[in-house]
Design a protein around this motif. Structure first.
Motif, short mmCIF file in Angstrom:
data_model
loop_
_atom_site.label_atom_id
_atom_site.label_comp_id
_atom_site.label_asym_id
_atom_site.label_seq_id
_atom_site.Cartn_x
_atom_site.Cartn_y
_atom_site.Cartn_z
N PRO A 82 -13.45 -9.91 17.51
CA PRO A 82 -12.97 -10.96 16.59
C PRO A 82 -12.76 -10.42 15.17
N GLU A 83 -13.66 -9.55 14.71
CA GLU A 83 -13.54 -9.01 13.35
C GLU A 83 -12.29 -8.15 13.19
N SER A 84 -11.91 -7.42 14.27
CA SER A 84 -10.78 -6.49 14.15
C SER A 84 -9.47 -7.25 13.91
N ALA B 250 -9.04 -9.60 11.86
CA ALA B 250 -8.95 -9.95 10.44
C ALA B 250 -8.11 -8.94 9.67
N ALA B 251 -7.91 -7.75 10.22
CA ALA B 251 -7.16 -6.71 9.52
C ALA B 251 -5.66 -7.04 9.43
N PHE B 252 -5.18 -7.89 10.31
CA PHE B 252 -3.73 -8.14 10.37
C PHE B 252 -3.29 -9.11 9.26
N ASP B 253 -2.05 -8.94 8.84
CA ASP B 253 -1.51 -9.78 7.76
C ASP B 253 -0.88 -11.06 8.27
N ARG B 254 -0.34 -11.00 9.48
CA ARG B 254 0.37 -12.17 10.03
C ARG B 254 -0.08 -12.43 11.46
N HIS B 255 -0.15 -13.70 11.78
CA HIS B 255 -0.49 -14.12 13.15
C HIS B 255 0.56 -15.14 13.57
N ILE B 256 1.38 -14.78 14.53
CA ILE B 256 2.45 -15.67 15.01
C ILE B 256 2.02 -16.20 16.37
N VAL B 257 2.08 -17.51 16.54
CA VAL B 257 1.70 -18.13 17.82
C VAL B 257 2.93 -18.79 18.43
N ARG B 258 3.27 -18.38 19.63
CA ARG B 258 4.42 -18.98 20.33
C ARG B 258 3.90 -19.87 21.46
N ARG B 259 4.23 -21.14 21.36
CA ARG B 259 3.80 -22.12 22.34
C ARG B 259 4.93 -22.45 23.30
N LEU B 260 4.56 -23.14 24.36
CA LEU B 260 5.52 -23.53 25.40
C LEU B 260 6.76 -24.22 24.80
N SER B 261 6.54 -25.09 23.81
CA SER B 261 7.65 -25.86 23.23
C SER B 261 8.70 -24.96 22.58
N SER B 262 8.32 -23.74 22.18
CA SER B 262 9.28 -22.84 21.55
C SER B 262 10.07 -22.04 22.59
N MET B 263 9.78 -22.27 23.88
CA MET B 263 10.44 -21.52 24.96
C MET B 263 11.46 -22.38 25.71
N LEU B 264 11.90 -23.45 25.07
CA LEU B 264 12.84 -24.38 25.70
C LEU B 264 14.08 -23.63 26.23
N ARG C 242 0.82 -1.22 0.00
CA ARG C 242 0.00 0.00 0.00
C ARG C 242 0.85 1.26 0.00
N LYS C 243 0.47 2.19 -0.87
CA LYS C 243 1.20 3.45 -0.95
C LYS C 243 0.34 4.62 -0.46
N THR C 244 -0.89 4.32 -0.10
CA THR C 244 -1.79 5.36 0.42
C THR C 244 -2.08 5.07 1.89
N PRO C 245 -2.45 6.11 2.65
CA PRO C 245 -2.72 5.91 4.08
C PRO C 245 -3.82 4.87 4.31
N PHE C 246 -3.73 4.19 5.44
CA PHE C 246 -4.77 3.21 5.77
C PHE C 246 -5.02 3.21 7.28
N VAL C 247 -6.18 2.74 7.63
CA VAL C 247 -6.61 2.67 9.03
C VAL C 247 -6.89 1.21 9.37
N TYR C 248 -6.50 0.78 10.57
CA TYR C 248 -7.00 -0.50 11.05
C TYR C 248 -7.39 -0.36 12.51
N GLN C 249 -8.20 -1.29 12.98
CA GLN C 249 -8.77 -1.14 14.32
C GLN C 249 -8.10 -2.09 15.30
N ILE C 250 -7.93 -1.61 16.53
CA ILE C 250 -7.42 -2.49 17.58
C ILE C 250 -8.45 -2.55 18.72
N THR C 251 -9.69 -2.73 18.29
CA THR C 251 -10.79 -2.81 19.25
C THR C 251 -10.87 -4.18 19.91
N LEU C 252 -10.11 -5.14 19.39
CA LEU C 252 -10.01 -6.50 19.95
C LEU C 252 -11.29 -7.31 19.78
#
Ligand code: S6P
Ligand code: ZN
Length: 197
Positions: A17-19, A21-35, A5-15
Motif C-alpha cells: 500500500p505504501e509503494s 503513494a509514490a505515484f503522481d496520478r491514479h486513473i480509475v476506469r469503471r465499467l461505465s467508461s467502456m460503453l 525533477r531534474k535529478t535521478p529518482f527511484v520509486y518502488q513497485i513492490t505493490l
C-alpha cells in the motif's frame, strides 16, 4: 510530484500500500467508461445495473510529455468478464505512431492484444517476468484472463500521446473470450479493414 525533477529518482513497485503513494496520478476506469467496447451489450447493461465495477486502474509518474522523456507507471486490470469477454483496457494507438512501449508483467495472467493500422494482429502472453516489447505502430490492449489482478509496469516515450478514437469505433480485429473456461481468440464482427472504413 516528479514532473519538475531534474535529478535521478527511484520509486518502488513492490505493490505494498505504501509503494502506491509514490505515484503522481491514479486513473480509475469503471465499467461505465467502456460503453460499446464489449461484444455482449445485454450482459454489459445487466452488469452495469448491479454497480459500476472497476475494470482497470493506472498509476503514473508525471513527467513532461516531450521527446526525450519516458512515461512510466503501473497498469492493473481487475479480474472479471462481461458475458464471456474478459476485462480489458480500452486500448489505443499512440498519437505519434512511431513510438514503442515496454510492458513488464509483475503479477497475474493475461494477454496483450496488438494490431497495426494495416490490420496485422498479434497476441502475447503476460505472465510474471515476461517483458513485452511493442514496436512502433502497434496499438495495444491488456486483457486479464486470470482470477487475480493483472499488474504490469509500462514505459513509453513522453511525446507518444494517445489515440483512443480508432479503437472505440472499430475495436480490435480479435477478441479474447472464455470458451469451455479457456481463453480463446475469436473474430470481432464489428472490425473493418482500413480500406473499408
Ligand atoms: C500508455 C500505456 C498504458 C495504458 C494503460 C491503460 O501508453 O499503454 O499506460 O494507458 O495500460 O490502457 P488504456 O488503453 O486505457 O490507455
Ligand atoms: Zn500505450
Amino acid at each position: 510530484m516528479h514532473l519538475e525533477r531534474k535529478t535521478p529518482f527511484v520509486y518502488q513497485i513492490t505493490l505494498t500500500p505504501e509503494s502506491f503513494a509514490a505515484f503522481d496520478r491514479h486513473i480509475v476506469r469503471r465499467l461505465s467508461s467502456m460503453l460499446g467496447q464489449y461484444r455482449d451489450q445485454v450482459a454489459y447493461a445487466a452488469m452495469l445495473s448491479l454497480g459500476d465495477a472497476i475494470v482497470y486502474e493506472v498509476y503514473e509518474i508525471a513527467r513532461p510529455e516531450v521527446a526525450g522523456e519516458l512515461m512510466t507507471g503501473l497498469s492493473i486490470v481487475h479480474p472479471g468478464k462481461v458475458g464471456d469477454e474478459y476485462f480489458m483496457t480500452k486500448g489505443h494507438f499512440h498519437a505519434v505512431l512511431e513510438t514503442a512501449e515496454i510492458y513488464y508483467c509483475l503479477r497475474g495472467q493475461g494477454y496483450m492484444l496488438m494490431e497495426t493500422p494495416q490490420g496485422d494482429w498479434a497476441l502475447e502472453e503476460l505472465l510474471p517476468g515476461n517483458v513485452l516489447y511493442i514496436p512502433p505502430y502497434w496499438s495495444h490492449r491488456s486483457i486479464n484472463t486470470g482470477d487475480e489482478k493483472l499488474v504490469t509496469f509500462f514505459a513509453y516515450p513522453g511525446h507518444a500521446g494517445h489515440d483512443y478514437a480508432t479503437i472505440e469505433r472499430f475495436g480490435f480485429r480479435k477478441r479474447v473470450v472464455a470458451r469451455n473456461g479457456k481463453p480463446t481468440v475469436v473474430d470481432n464482427p464489428l472490425w473493418r479493414p482500413p480500406e473499408e472504413r
